[in-house]
Design a protein around this motif. Sequence first.
Motif, PDB file in Angstrom:
ATOM      1  N   UNK A 139       0.827  -1.212   0.000  1.00  0.00           N
ATOM      2  CA  UNK A 139       0.000   0.000   0.000  1.00  0.00           C
ATOM      3  C   UNK A 139       0.862   1.263   0.000  1.00  0.00           C
ATOM      4  N   UNK A 140       2.052   1.162   0.579  1.00  0.00           N
ATOM      5  CA  UNK A 140       2.965   2.316   0.609  1.00  0.00           C
ATOM      6  C   UNK A 140       3.847   2.386  -0.637  1.00  0.00           C
ATOM      7  N   UNK A 141       4.159   1.234  -1.207  1.00  0.00           N
ATOM      8  CA  UNK A 141       5.084   1.160  -2.342  1.00  0.00           C
ATOM      9  C   UNK A 141       4.445   0.345  -3.460  1.00  0.00           C
ATOM     10  N   UNK A 142       3.762   1.016  -4.349  1.00  0.00           N
ATOM     11  CA  UNK A 142       2.995   0.336  -5.409  1.00  0.00           C
ATOM     12  C   UNK A 142       3.872  -0.483  -6.354  1.00  0.00           C
ATOM     13  N   UNK A 143       5.145  -0.206  -6.418  1.00  0.00           N
ATOM     14  CA  UNK A 143       6.027  -0.971  -7.305  1.00  0.00           C
ATOM     15  C   UNK A 143       6.167  -2.433  -6.869  1.00  0.00           C
ATOM     16  N   UNK A 144       5.751  -2.743  -5.644  1.00  0.00           N
ATOM     17  CA  UNK A 144       5.803  -4.115  -5.149  1.00  0.00           C
ATOM     18  C   UNK A 144       4.478  -4.865  -5.306  1.00  0.00           C
ATOM     19  N   UNK A 145       3.525  -4.263  -5.986  1.00  0.00           N
ATOM     20  CA  UNK A 145       2.179  -4.839  -6.101  1.00  0.00           C
ATOM     21  C   UNK A 145       2.180  -6.251  -6.686  1.00  0.00           C
ATOM     22  N   UNK A 146       3.074  -6.533  -7.614  1.00  0.00           N
ATOM     23  CA  UNK A 146       3.090  -7.834  -8.279  1.00  0.00           C
ATOM     24  C   UNK A 146       4.048  -8.842  -7.633  1.00  0.00           C
ATOM     25  N   UNK A 147       4.702  -8.460  -6.557  1.00  0.00           N
ATOM     26  CA  UNK A 147       5.656  -9.352  -5.895  1.00  0.00           C
ATOM     27  C   UNK A 147       4.893 -10.269  -4.932  1.00  0.00           C
ATOM     28  N   UNK A 148       5.238 -11.537  -4.940  1.00  0.00           N
ATOM     29  CA  UNK A 148       4.638 -12.513  -4.035  1.00  0.00           C
ATOM     30  C   UNK A 148       4.814 -12.059  -2.583  1.00  0.00           C
ATOM     31  N   UNK A 149       3.786 -12.229  -1.770  1.00  0.00           N
ATOM     32  CA  UNK A 149       3.811 -11.767  -0.379  1.00  0.00           C
ATOM     33  C   UNK A 149       4.998 -12.324   0.402  1.00  0.00           C
ATOM     34  N   UNK A 150       5.195 -13.642   0.320  1.00  0.00           N
ATOM     35  CA  UNK A 150       6.281 -14.254   1.085  1.00  0.00           C
ATOM     36  C   UNK A 150       7.639 -13.729   0.608  1.00  0.00           C
ATOM     37  N   UNK A 151       7.819 -13.618  -0.695  1.00  0.00           N
ATOM     38  CA  UNK A 151       9.092 -13.125  -1.234  1.00  0.00           C
ATOM     39  C   UNK A 151       9.350 -11.687  -0.793  1.00  0.00           C
ATOM     40  N   UNK A 152       8.319 -10.860  -0.808  1.00  0.00           N
ATOM     41  CA  UNK A 152       8.456  -9.463  -0.401  1.00  0.00           C
ATOM     42  C   UNK A 152       8.839  -9.370   1.078  1.00  0.00           C
ATOM     43  N   UNK A 153       8.137 -10.089   1.914  1.00  0.00           N
ATOM     44  CA  UNK A 153       8.436 -10.064   3.350  1.00  0.00           C
ATOM     45  C   UNK A 153       9.840 -10.608   3.611  1.00  0.00           C
TER      46      UNK A 153
END
Length: 92
Positions: free
Chosen positions: A14-28
């Motif tokens: 929600x803060x960084x829209x560039x991560x919208x398509x990144x898998x949740x687990x990978x992002x965390x």
Amino acid sequence: MPETIEEFAKRIKSKYSEYADVDDYELVDRIVRKYPTYAAQVNLPQDFRLLRTTSGYKKIDDIYEQAGREIGVDPNLLLEQGRVETDFNVDV
């Protein structure tokens, strides 16, 4: 109370829209490894470790893992610094 992986990822996205398509687990995983202080804010899997290498001794690895989480420093860097300062050699 720690957030779930999905909740934490949603907050980041929600803060960084560039991560919208990144898998949740990978992002965390990426965020927590880059900023270890966030590890306490996320309900990570039981076997999740910031430490990707080993000293060869589980108790020492656990100390580096805990220290990294508490002070917000990559425990891999702490382990490497310990090796440099003590001339530590796992192969002995």
